[in-house]
Scaffold this active site. Structure first.
Site, PDB file in Angstrom:
ATOM      1  N   GLU A  45     -17.607  51.457 -17.164  1.00 42.65           N
ATOM      2  CA  GLU A  45     -17.704  51.428 -15.698  1.00 42.65           C
ATOM      3  C   GLU A  45     -18.471  52.612 -15.125  1.00 42.65           C
ATOM      4  O   GLU A  45     -19.118  52.500 -14.088  1.00 42.65           O
ATOM      5  CB  GLU A  45     -16.290  51.386 -15.074  1.00 42.65           C
ATOM      6  N   GLU A  88      -9.648  46.114 -20.902  1.00 39.47           N
ATOM      7  CA  GLU A  88      -8.364  46.304 -20.202  1.00 39.47           C
ATOM      8  C   GLU A  88      -7.444  45.096 -20.409  1.00 39.47           C
ATOM      9  O   GLU A  88      -6.236  45.249 -20.609  1.00 39.47           O
ATOM     10  CB  GLU A  88      -8.628  46.535 -18.713  1.00 39.47           C
TER      11      GLU A  88
HETATM   12  N1  DAK Z   1     -20.548  40.326 -15.312  1.00 38.36           N
HETATM   13  C1  DAK Z   1     -21.405  39.318 -15.021  1.00 38.36           C
HETATM   14  N2  DAK Z   1     -22.285  38.806 -15.905  1.00 38.36           N
HETATM   15  C2  DAK Z   1     -22.310  39.327 -17.131  1.00 38.36           C
HETATM   16  C3  DAK Z   1     -21.444  40.394 -17.511  1.00 38.36           C
HETATM   17  C4  DAK Z   1     -20.506  40.889 -16.536  1.00 38.36           C
HETATM   18  N3  DAK Z   1     -19.602  41.851 -16.814  1.00 38.36           N
HETATM   19  N4  DAK Z   1     -21.713  40.706 -18.795  1.00 38.36           N
HETATM   20  C5  DAK Z   1     -22.687  39.871 -19.192  1.00 38.36           C
HETATM   21  N5  DAK Z   1     -23.046  39.046 -18.201  1.00 38.36           N
HETATM   22  C6  DAK Z   1     -24.064  37.993 -18.224  1.00 38.36           C
HETATM   23  C7  DAK Z   1     -25.468  38.597 -18.165  1.00 38.36           C
HETATM   24  O1  DAK Z   1     -25.823  38.900 -16.831  1.00 38.36           O
HETATM   25  C8  DAK Z   1     -26.289  37.468 -18.760  1.00 38.36           C
HETATM   26  O2  DAK Z   1     -26.456  36.475 -17.781  1.00 38.36           O
HETATM   27  P1  DAK Z   1     -27.919  35.806 -17.514  1.00 38.36           P
HETATM   28  O3  DAK Z   1     -28.841  36.918 -17.235  1.00 38.36           O
HETATM   29  O4  DAK Z   1     -28.220  35.082 -18.804  1.00 38.36           O
HETATM   30  O5  DAK Z   1     -27.679  34.895 -16.358  1.00 38.36           O
HETATM   31  C9  DAK Z   1     -25.361  36.900 -19.824  1.00 38.36           C
HETATM   32  O6  DAK Z   1     -24.054  37.325 -19.460  1.00 38.36           O
HETATM   33  C10 DAK Z   1     -25.674  37.436 -21.214  1.00 38.36           C
HETATM   34  O7  DAK Z   1     -25.668  38.854 -21.139  1.00 38.36           O
HETATM   35  P2  DAK Z   1     -26.854  39.750 -21.729  1.00 38.36           P
HETATM   36  O8  DAK Z   1     -28.156  39.037 -21.662  1.00 38.36           O
HETATM   37  O9  DAK Z   1     -26.756  41.079 -21.084  1.00 38.36           O
HETATM   38  O10 DAK Z   1     -26.403  39.815 -23.271  1.00 38.36           O
HETATM   39  P3  DAK Z   1     -26.681  40.973 -24.310  1.00 38.36           P
HETATM   40  O11 DAK Z   1     -26.227  40.431 -25.610  1.00 38.36           O
HETATM   41  O12 DAK Z   1     -28.083  41.488 -24.215  1.00 38.36           O
HETATM   42  O13 DAK Z   1     -25.722  42.186 -23.881  1.00 38.36           O
HETATM   43  C11 DAK Z   1     -23.594  43.143 -23.129  1.00 38.36           C
HETATM   44  C12 DAK Z   1     -24.311  42.027 -23.940  1.00 38.36           C
HETATM   45  C13 DAK Z   1     -22.095  42.803 -23.116  1.00 38.36           C
HETATM   46  C14 DAK Z   1     -23.783  44.474 -23.846  1.00 38.36           C
HETATM   47  C15 DAK Z   1     -24.189  43.222 -21.700  1.00 38.36           C
HETATM   48  O14 DAK Z   1     -24.151  41.902 -21.140  1.00 38.36           O
HETATM   49  C16 DAK Z   1     -23.422  44.131 -20.789  1.00 38.36           C
HETATM   50  O15 DAK Z   1     -23.585  45.354 -20.840  1.00 38.36           O
HETATM   51  N6  DAK Z   1     -22.588  43.558 -19.914  1.00 38.36           N
HETATM   52  C17 DAK Z   1     -21.864  44.312 -18.901  1.00 38.36           C
HETATM   53  C18 DAK Z   1     -20.682  45.041 -19.519  1.00 38.36           C
HETATM   54  C19 DAK Z   1     -19.945  45.859 -18.474  1.00 38.36           C
HETATM   55  O16 DAK Z   1     -20.525  46.806 -17.893  1.00 38.36           O
HETATM   56  N7  DAK Z   1     -18.706  45.538 -18.248  1.00 38.36           N
HETATM   57  C20 DAK Z   1     -17.835  46.254 -17.282  1.00 38.36           C
HETATM   58  C21 DAK Z   1     -17.898  45.566 -15.947  1.00 38.36           C
HETATM   59  S1  DAK Z   1     -16.927  46.427 -14.702  1.00 38.36           S
HETATM   60  C22 DAK Z   1      -9.891  45.660 -11.370  1.00 38.36           C
HETATM   61  C23 DAK Z   1      -9.878  44.857 -12.476  1.00 38.36           C
HETATM   62  C24 DAK Z   1     -10.926  44.898 -13.361  1.00 38.36           C
HETATM   63  C25 DAK Z   1     -12.017  45.698 -13.162  1.00 38.36           C
HETATM   64  C26 DAK Z   1     -12.036  46.507 -12.038  1.00 38.36           C
HETATM   65  C27 DAK Z   1     -10.986  46.484 -11.129  1.00 38.36           C
HETATM   66  N8  DAK Z   1      -8.813  45.657 -10.439  1.00 38.36           N
HETATM   67  C28 DAK Z   1      -7.593  44.875 -10.762  1.00 38.36           C
HETATM   68  C29 DAK Z   1      -8.833  46.404  -9.220  1.00 38.36           C
HETATM   69  C30 DAK Z   1     -13.094  45.665 -14.133  1.00 38.36           C
HETATM   70  C31 DAK Z   1     -14.330  46.146 -13.968  1.00 38.36           C
HETATM   71  C32 DAK Z   1     -15.347  45.862 -14.993  1.00 38.36           C
HETATM   72  O17 DAK Z   1     -15.106  45.209 -15.984  1.00 38.36           O
END
Ligand code: DAK
Length: 291
Positions: A164, A144
């Protein structure tokens, strides 16, 4: 106490990002210092913000967003900057909003504190163009944020997505709107309902990205080159051009065309319009005054 904190070893700077901190990291060329971003001016007229929270793949926690807002404000009002380059690392532009920060939130807490509402300030009040250079993950809020930029460049291997739905929620920073406008309803619906990722090559093919580069080095070189080209134009005209193009996203065609004409007329009041047209007539290079 602040002095001691600033002198912490580099490795200990990247802490979990749950609370705003007062510790700041100085970058070489910025007057200001930050903990989760780096700020520099790599070329004349170009301000660069690099998201720098490597251990969490640049997850966009509240303090990072606060710093990003501050840096964008500073560049927006700077006399030396015409265009802003927003990037992350080779591995991650940003893996989204900070899931660990959001996980325990209740509706009333989020609602009462306007949780991460400041995201909406990120680009809406910045008049100067923003180029996002995306390598690696650009997921959720990371995707985003990239889509809020005025020009999106990426690597062919970049990993975009709105995952999400897999967290039991939906995009919250404009993903469902901007992605749909950029690539069409059917594709956007498929991606948002499944949470599947798409590549930088897809992003360029579908028109979400202006260009996809072969690797990170080529991406940064290409982004800087475009930024330099933009910075070589009249800043007044550049800001006006961004304004009129963005109006096309909000206004019906007839209103948008009228709006454009008004802005076009108003530029006859700028010095740079005289400089530019006179230089053309005299076969000279224009010397912009940015007035
Ligand atoms: N948040 C927190 N930590 C995260 C993270 C995230 N989004 N993404 C990765 N990390 C952290 C992991 O927890 C890990 O930390 P440790 O365990 O080492 O402490 C470290 O980064 C490395 O990640 P991985 O070990 O998972 O690394 P991989 O290479 O295996 O995998 C990955 C990479 C990017 C595929 C995976 O980390 C992943 O799936 N991450 C989450 C992606 C995700 O679901 N993103 C969407 C989040 S929801 C709003 C504004 C914005 C939003 C909503 C509302 N308003 C203005 C109202 C946004 C919402 C979102 O973005």
């Amino acid at each position: 106490m602040n002095t001691l904190r600033t002198l912490r070893p580099l490795a200990s700077r990247f802490q979990p990002c749950t609370l705003p901190k007062t510790i700041r990291q100085f970058s070489a060329t910025s007057s200001k210092s930050y903990e989760y971003i780096l700020v520099s001016e790599p070329k004349p007229g170009v301000g660069q913000v690099t998201l720098n929270r490597p251990k969490a793949l640049n997850a966009l926690c509240t303090p990072l967003i606060t710093e990003l807002n501050q840096a964008l404000d500073e560049f927006n009002t700077s006399d030396s900057v015409s265009v802003i380059l927003l990037t992350g690392s080779e591995k991650a532009f940003a893996a989204g909003a900070d899931i660990k920060e959001m996980a325990p939130l209740t509706f009333s807490e989020a609602y009462k504190t306007s949780f991460i509402e400041s995201w909406s300030q990120l680009t809406s009040r910045v008049k100067k163009p923003i180029i996002a250079a995306v390598s690696g993950h650009a997921l959720g809020g990371g995707c985003e944020l990239a889509m809020m930029a005025d020009i999106l460049y990426c690597t062919e291997q970049a990993n975009f997505g709105q995952p999400e739905i897999k967290l039991g929620t939906v995009p919250g920073a404009g993903g469902s709107q901007r992605l749909t406008r950029a690539i069409g309803k059917s594709r956007a619906m498929e991606l948002i309902l499944t949470g599947k990722s798409f590549s930088g090559a897809d992003a360029a093919r579908w028109g979400l990205a202006a260009r996809a580069f072969s690797d990170h080095a080529a991406l940064m070189e290409g982004a800087l080159k475009t930024a330099e080209t933009i910075a070589g134009n009249s800043r007044v005209a550049v800001i006006a051009a961004k304004e009129v193009v963005n109006k096309s996203q909000d206004l019906p065609l007839r209103d948008g065309v009228e709006y454009e004409r008004r802005v076009f007329h108003s530029l006859f009041g700028s010095k740079d319009q005289k400089v530019g047209m006179q230089a053309f007539a005299e076969k000279k290079k224009p010397e912009w005054t940015h007035e």
